[in-house]
Scaffold this motif. Sequence first.
Motif, PDB file in Angstrom:
ATOM      1  N   ASP A 107       0.831  -1.207   0.000  1.00 49.60           N
ATOM      2  CA  ASP A 107       0.000   0.000   0.000  1.00 49.60           C
ATOM      3  C   ASP A 107       0.866   1.258   0.000  1.00 49.60           C
ATOM      4  OD1 ASP A 107      -2.372  -1.454   0.053  1.00 49.60           O
ATOM      5  OD2 ASP A 107      -2.388  -1.549   2.244  1.00 49.60           O
ATOM      6  N   LYS A 108       1.913   1.251   0.802  1.00 51.77           N
ATOM      7  CA  LYS A 108       2.784   2.427   0.893  1.00 51.77           C
ATOM      8  C   LYS A 108       3.463   2.707  -0.448  1.00 51.77           C
ATOM      9  CE  LYS A 108       3.713   1.641   5.803  1.00 51.77           C
ATOM     10  NZ  LYS A 108       4.737   1.291   6.830  1.00 51.77           N
ATOM     11  N   LEU A 109       3.921   1.648  -1.125  1.00 61.72           N
ATOM     12  CA  LEU A 109       4.534   1.826  -2.437  1.00 61.72           C
ATOM     13  C   LEU A 109       3.521   2.369  -3.431  1.00 61.72           C
ATOM     14  CD1 LEU A 109       6.846   1.431  -4.472  1.00 61.72           C
ATOM     15  CD2 LEU A 109       6.043  -0.930  -4.780  1.00 61.72           C
ATOM     16  N   MET A 110       2.306   1.830  -3.411  1.00 60.71           N
ATOM     17  CA  MET A 110       1.265   2.285  -4.317  1.00 60.71           C
ATOM     18  C   MET A 110       0.938   3.758  -4.100  1.00 60.71           C
ATOM     19  SD  MET A 110      -2.270   3.031  -4.349  1.00 60.71           S
ATOM     20  CE  MET A 110      -2.949   2.153  -2.944  1.00 60.71           C
ATOM     21  N   TYR A 111       0.795   4.163  -2.844  1.00 63.10           N
ATOM     22  CA  TYR A 111       0.490   5.564  -2.545  1.00 63.10           C
ATOM     23  C   TYR A 111       1.631   6.481  -2.982  1.00 63.10           C
ATOM     24  CZ  TYR A 111      -3.795   4.765   0.116  1.00 63.10           C
ATOM     25  OH  TYR A 111      -5.080   4.453   0.478  1.00 63.10           O
ATOM     26  N   ALA A 112       2.866   6.044  -2.798  1.00 63.67           N
ATOM     27  CA  ALA A 112       4.014   6.867  -3.180  1.00 63.67           C
ATOM     28  C   ALA A 112       4.070   7.075  -4.693  1.00 63.67           C
ATOM     29  CB  ALA A 112       5.308   6.223  -2.674  1.00 63.67           C
ATOM     30  N   VAL A 113       3.916   5.989  -5.458  1.00 69.80           N
ATOM     31  CA  VAL A 113       3.971   6.102  -6.919  1.00 69.80           C
ATOM     32  C   VAL A 113       2.769   6.875  -7.449  1.00 69.80           C
ATOM     33  CG1 VAL A 113       4.031   4.799  -9.077  1.00 69.80           C
ATOM     34  CG2 VAL A 113       5.296   3.966  -7.090  1.00 69.80           C
ATOM     35  N   LEU A 114       1.596   6.630  -6.878  1.00 74.12           N
ATOM     36  CA  LEU A 114       0.394   7.341  -7.306  1.00 74.12           C
ATOM     37  C   LEU A 114       0.509   8.832  -7.036  1.00 74.12           C
ATOM     38  CD1 LEU A 114      -2.489   7.132  -8.444  1.00 74.12           C
ATOM     39  CD2 LEU A 114      -3.291   6.710  -6.109  1.00 74.12           C
ATOM     40  N   THR A 115       1.019   9.187  -5.863  1.00 78.23           N
ATOM     41  CA  THR A 115       1.203  10.608  -5.525  1.00 78.23           C
ATOM     42  C   THR A 115       2.205  11.267  -6.463  1.00 78.23           C
ATOM     43  OG1 THR A 115       0.722  10.150  -3.190  1.00 78.23           O
ATOM     44  CG2 THR A 115       1.840  12.212  -3.695  1.00 78.23           C
ATOM     45  N   ALA A 116       3.307  10.577  -6.740  1.00 83.91           N
ATOM     46  CA  ALA A 116       4.324  11.133  -7.635  1.00 83.91           C
ATOM     47  C   ALA A 116       3.759  11.342  -9.043  1.00 83.91           C
ATOM     48  CB  ALA A 116       5.535  10.204  -7.691  1.00 83.91           C
ATOM     49  N   THR A 117       2.969  10.391  -9.524  1.00 85.37           N
ATOM     50  CA  THR A 117       2.386  10.510 -10.861  1.00 85.37           C
ATOM     51  C   THR A 117       1.434  11.694 -10.942  1.00 85.37           C
ATOM     52  OG1 THR A 117       2.544   8.110 -11.128  1.00 85.37           O
ATOM     53  CG2 THR A 117       1.100   9.289 -12.646  1.00 85.37           C
ATOM     54  N   ILE A 118       0.589  11.855  -9.929  1.00 83.93           N
ATOM     55  CA  ILE A 118      -0.366  12.970  -9.924  1.00 83.93           C
ATOM     56  C   ILE A 118       0.356  14.305  -9.792  1.00 83.93           C
ATOM     57  CG2 ILE A 118      -2.283  14.009  -8.654  1.00 83.93           C
ATOM     58  CD1 ILE A 118      -3.136  11.170  -7.875  1.00 83.93           C
ATOM     59  N   LEU A 119       1.352  14.368  -8.920  1.00 81.10           N
ATOM     60  CA  LEU A 119       2.106  15.611  -8.734  1.00 81.10           C
ATOM     61  C   LEU A 119       2.832  16.022 -10.013  1.00 81.10           C
ATOM     62  CD1 LEU A 119       3.688  15.384  -5.158  1.00 81.10           C
ATOM     63  CD2 LEU A 119       2.163  17.178  -6.024  1.00 81.10           C
ATOM     64  N   LEU A 120       3.457  15.061 -10.674  1.00 81.22           N
ATOM     65  CA  LEU A 120       4.180  15.371 -11.908  1.00 81.22           C
ATOM     66  C   LEU A 120       3.227  15.793 -13.015  1.00 81.22           C
ATOM     67  CD1 LEU A 120       6.794  12.474 -11.884  1.00 81.22           C
ATOM     68  CD2 LEU A 120       7.283  14.915 -11.695  1.00 81.22           C
ATOM     69  N   GLY A 121       2.077  15.149 -13.113  1.00 79.96           N
ATOM     70  CA  GLY A 121       1.104  15.538 -14.126  1.00 79.96           C
ATOM     71  C   GLY A 121       0.548  16.930 -13.881  1.00 79.96           C
ATOM     72  N   THR A 131      11.825  12.931 -27.566  1.00 82.47           N
ATOM     73  CA  THR A 131      13.154  13.468 -27.258  1.00 82.47           C
ATOM     74  C   THR A 131      13.127  14.955 -26.921  1.00 82.47           C
ATOM     75  OG1 THR A 131      13.527  13.779 -29.640  1.00 82.47           O
ATOM     76  CG2 THR A 131      14.345  11.729 -28.629  1.00 82.47           C
ATOM     77  N   GLY A 132      12.227  15.723 -27.522  1.00 88.28           N
ATOM     78  CA  GLY A 132      12.182  17.154 -27.251  1.00 88.28           C
ATOM     79  C   GLY A 132      11.075  17.580 -26.326  1.00 88.28           C
ATOM     80  N   VAL A 133      10.400  16.618 -25.701  1.00 89.13           N
ATOM     81  CA  VAL A 133       9.280  16.919 -24.804  1.00 89.13           C
ATOM     82  C   VAL A 133       9.826  17.498 -23.494  1.00 89.13           C
ATOM     83  CG1 VAL A 133       7.408  15.857 -23.471  1.00 89.13           C
ATOM     84  CG2 VAL A 133       7.833  15.145 -25.832  1.00 89.13           C
ATOM     85  N   PRO A 134       9.145  18.500 -22.909  1.00 83.58           N
ATOM     86  CA  PRO A 134       9.590  19.046 -21.616  1.00 83.58           C
ATOM     87  C   PRO A 134       9.773  17.970 -20.565  1.00 83.58           C
ATOM     88  CG  PRO A 134       7.877  20.432 -22.558  1.00 83.58           C
ATOM     89  CD  PRO A 134       7.994  19.233 -23.450  1.00 83.58           C
ATOM     90  N   ILE A 135      10.715  18.187 -19.679  1.00 84.07           N
ATOM     91  CA  ILE A 135      11.127  17.172 -18.723  1.00 84.07           C
ATOM     92  C   ILE A 135       9.992  16.720 -17.821  1.00 84.07           C
ATOM     93  CG2 ILE A 135      11.942  18.939 -17.123  1.00 84.07           C
ATOM     94  CD1 ILE A 135      13.410  15.400 -17.639  1.00 84.07           C
ATOM     95  N   LEU A 136       9.110  17.638 -17.420  1.00 87.41           N
ATOM     96  CA  LEU A 136       8.020  17.258 -16.534  1.00 87.41           C
ATOM     97  C   LEU A 136       7.054  16.284 -17.218  1.00 87.41           C
ATOM     98  CD1 LEU A 136       7.187  20.607 -14.698  1.00 87.41           C
ATOM     99  CD2 LEU A 136       8.201  18.531 -13.730  1.00 87.41           C
ATOM    100  N   PHE A 137       6.817  16.482 -18.503  1.00 87.35           N
ATOM    101  CA  PHE A 137       5.956  15.567 -19.232  1.00 87.35           C
ATOM    102  C   PHE A 137       6.600  14.187 -19.346  1.00 87.35           C
ATOM    103  CE2 PHE A 137       4.001  19.519 -20.526  1.00 87.35           C
ATOM    104  CZ  PHE A 137       2.661  19.181 -20.670  1.00 87.35           C
ATOM    105  N   ARG A 138       7.916  14.163 -19.564  1.00 86.94           N
ATOM    106  CA  ARG A 138       8.603  12.879 -19.669  1.00 86.94           C
ATOM    107  C   ARG A 138       8.613  12.145 -18.322  1.00 86.94           C
ATOM    108  NH1 ARG A 138      14.218  14.221 -22.374  1.00 86.94           N
ATOM    109  NH2 ARG A 138      13.779  16.325 -21.589  1.00 86.94           N
ATOM    110  N   LEU A 139       8.844  12.881 -17.244  1.00 90.60           N
ATOM    111  CA  LEU A 139       8.827  12.262 -15.917  1.00 90.60           C
ATOM    112  C   LEU A 139       7.434  11.759 -15.569  1.00 90.60           C
ATOM    113  CD1 LEU A 139      11.101  14.710 -13.874  1.00 90.60           C
ATOM    114  CD2 LEU A 139      11.668  12.411 -14.692  1.00 90.60           C
ATOM    115  N   HIS A 140       6.425  12.515 -15.977  1.00 93.30           N
ATOM    116  CA  HIS A 140       5.047  12.082 -15.738  1.00 93.30           C
ATOM    117  C   HIS A 140       4.752  10.788 -16.500  1.00 93.30           C
ATOM    118  CE1 HIS A 140       0.789  12.134 -15.047  1.00 93.30           C
ATOM    119  NE2 HIS A 140       0.497  12.373 -16.320  1.00 93.30           N
ATOM    120  N   ALA A 141       5.209  10.692 -17.730  1.00 93.87           N
ATOM    121  CA  ALA A 141       5.001   9.484 -18.523  1.00 93.87           C
ATOM    122  C   ALA A 141       5.720   8.291 -17.902  1.00 93.87           C
ATOM    123  CB  ALA A 141       5.475   9.708 -19.952  1.00 93.87           C
ATOM    124  N   LEU A 142       6.958   8.492 -17.439  1.00 96.07           N
ATOM    125  CA  LEU A 142       7.718   7.402 -16.834  1.00 96.07           C
ATOM    126  C   LEU A 142       7.083   6.945 -15.525  1.00 96.07           C
ATOM    127  CD1 LEU A 142      11.375   8.609 -17.510  1.00 96.07           C
ATOM    128  CD2 LEU A 142      10.142   6.760 -18.663  1.00 96.07           C
TER     129      LEU A 142
END
Length: 252
Positions: A137-151, A189-200
Motif C-alpha cells: 500500500d505504501k509503495l502504491m500511494y508513493a507512486v500514485l502521488t508522484a504521478t499525480i504531482l508530476l502531471g 526526445t524534445g518533450v519538456p522534462i516534466l511531461f517525460r517524468l510524468h510518462a515514466l
Amino acid sequence: MNSLAAQNAEPGVDAVLLWVALPYVALAVFVLGHVWRYRYDKFGWTTRSSQLYESRLLRVGSPLFHFGILVVLLGHIGGLIIPESWTDAAGVSEHAYHVIAVVLGTIAGFCTLAGLAILVYRRRTVGPVFSVTTRNDKLMYAVLTATILLGLSATVVANIVEGGYNYRTTVSPWFRSIFYFQPDPELMTGVPILFRLHALSALLLFSIWPFTRLVHMLTAPVGYLTRPYIVYRSRDERLGALPPRRGWERVG
C-alpha cells in the motif's frame, strides 16, 4: 553523406529503452499481472476497505479523490487517444481545446491531490487503519502521488507559467504509436522534462497496478444481480405468527 545523416538521426539507445522497450514491458506486466492475480488471488481482488475503522475523513477524501481522478482519466483519454485532426474536424480550435483542457485538468488535478492527501493522512494518523496498511500500500500511494504531482506540475508549469505546450503533437502520437506497434521514440526526445517524468511515473504505476488494491478499478459488482439468496439461520426456536417470505424459509 546521406547515410551518415540518417544514422545521426536515429534515436539513441536510451531513447529506445525509455520510450519503446519500457512501455511494452509495462503493458505486458499490466495485462499478464491482472490475469495472474485473478487466477491465483481472487479473494484478494478487493480494495480491503477500512470504512469500519474510520468514516469521517473517508467521507470527504474518497469522493474528492475518485471524482477528481475520473475527470483526469477522461481528460487523458481525450488528449492521448483522440487525434488533434479529429477535434479540428469537429470545429474545436486548438485554443479552445487548450483552455478547456488546462482549466478542467488543473481543477481535477488539485481535487485528486487534495483527496489523496486526506486519504494518506487518514491512513497514517488513524491507528486501526495504519495497522492494516501494508508495504505494498505504501509503495502504491508513493507512486500514485508522484504521478499525480508530476502531471499537475506539467500542466501548471508548461501551460500556465510558460505560456502553453501542445503535447498532442508529440506525446499523444508517441502514445498511439505504441499500440500501432510502430513506436516512434523520436517524438519524446524534445518533450519538456516534466511531461517525460510524468510518462515514466505512469509506466511505473501501471507496472505495479495488478499487485495492489488498484485492481478494484477494473471490476464491477455485476455478480450481485444474479447471485443466490444468502441463507441466515436463527437460533430462536420460535417460528413466529407470520409465514416466512420467499427466500427466508426456515432450513432444517
